[in-house]
Enzyme design. Sequence first.
Site, mmCIF file in Angstrom:
data_model
loop_
_atom_site.group_PDB
_atom_site.id
_atom_site.type_symbol
_atom_site.label_atom_id
_atom_site.label_comp_id
_atom_site.label_asym_id
_atom_site.label_seq_id
_atom_site.Cartn_x
_atom_site.Cartn_y
_atom_site.Cartn_z
ATOM 1 N N ARG A 193 -9.998 5.925 -10.195
ATOM 2 C CA ARG A 193 -8.778 5.310 -9.283
ATOM 3 C C ARG A 193 -7.626 5.336 -10.397
ATOM 4 N NH1 ARG A 193 -6.740 0.435 -8.554
ATOM 5 N NH2 ARG A 193 -8.956 -0.591 -8.692
ATOM 6 N N ASP A 198 11.627 18.839 -2.857
ATOM 7 C CA ASP A 198 10.045 19.270 -2.197
ATOM 8 C C ASP A 198 9.986 20.909 -2.838
ATOM 9 O OD1 ASP A 198 7.829 20.525 -1.013
ATOM 10 O OD2 ASP A 198 7.862 18.853 0.537
ATOM 11 N N LYS A 209 -1.163 23.999 -0.777
ATOM 12 C CA LYS A 209 -0.264 25.461 -0.566
ATOM 13 C C LYS A 209 -0.618 26.383 -1.675
ATOM 14 C CE LYS A 209 0.817 23.387 3.263
ATOM 15 N NZ LYS A 209 0.528 21.791 3.141
ATOM 16 N N TYR A 229 9.777 19.523 6.596
ATOM 17 C CA TYR A 229 8.559 19.633 7.057
ATOM 18 C C TYR A 229 8.044 18.354 8.183
ATOM 19 C CZ TYR A 229 3.516 18.819 7.351
ATOM 20 O OH TYR A 229 2.276 18.454 7.601
#
Length: 381
Positions: free
Chosen positions: A50, A174, A199, A102
């Site tokens: 983690r 972004d 992406k 987005y």
Amino acid sequence: MAYQFETRCICGDEHRSDRHPFGAISAPIYQSATFSHPGIGESTGYNYTRESNPTRAELEQIVSSMEGAVDTVACSSGMAAISLCLELFQAGDHIICSEDLYGGSVRLFQTTGESRGRLFSYVNTADVQMVEQSITPHTKALYIETPSNPTMQVTDLAQMHRLAEQYHLLLIVDNTFLSPCFQNPIDFGADLVIHSGTKFLGGHNDTLSGFLCTSRKDLAEKIRFLFKTSGAGLSPFDSFLMLRGIKTLAVRMERQQSNALAIAQWLKKQERVSKVFYVGLPDHPGYEVNLKQAKGFGSMISFRTDTEETARRILERVRLISYAESLGGVESLITYPMLQTHGDVPVEVRERLGITETFLRLSVVLEHIDDLIADLEWALS
């Protein structure tokens, strides 16, 4: 020796033949939740996945190298990376965002973000004066998409950096649509860079991931603490898949861009297409700004058809191109933003931005250009 970008996609800032056990060329998948300690108070550098994992650490180092960041954390999705970024802000903090954003980001900001007291404004960030007029004493950051999703607005990053410095704001960018192959926002003053790694970075439509990169050591320390506390980390196996995908990023982006430019030019000649949005076309309003701050135009195209019937006909008739959400993988995809990516955006906002029943978004990738055009021609016939 400083490596070129194509090389850094494969090995980051430096390559050593002995960096992996047994001379492994590919990074091993350290599929372990926990790591043993050599002794009391001693560590191998890895304690619990983690917090950190060797496979994920190699991926983070390579993405940092590509973006010119001091540190990067690899998250379980792009939305996880954005959520982690939001944790840097407190109740009462105001963030100015690109108005064409987005839809998933808007949904997050308007629910989790606002419910915890943060404030958001959405403006045309291509208009520098409008951005400056929106700054208040409570403004803490500018959140930019360029090119934006899905109308391909281009924001001048140097101008946003000037405002950020003048008003002591964080500049968050972004960079999903152009990827570090074509654009490096940190070179233009960005403090934080976000990617949906699902992406172009992953590039195969098979892995969810997200990245939060920073140019500042003070932010890196805060982000690392939040990262291990929230448990947003990418799994070892998915980190391996991302490493594999990034190795071909540069060559994929070049071919995808070539295909996209050809399709954008073809679409402009079609009677049933009323407008084409592609930053690689000289008549795009952001063309010159994009030339200043990017090394390419990417492969995302949006276009408007003459009628809703034409738009729906295209979606139902494409055969090679898939009608599906997402973008940037090796399969070309076409999306209906008003129903899919921006379905949660208020209707009046969508319509003001032009995201209507006639508006389609196309992710152009690696199929042969003749086959892609033939598919679109059939769908439009």
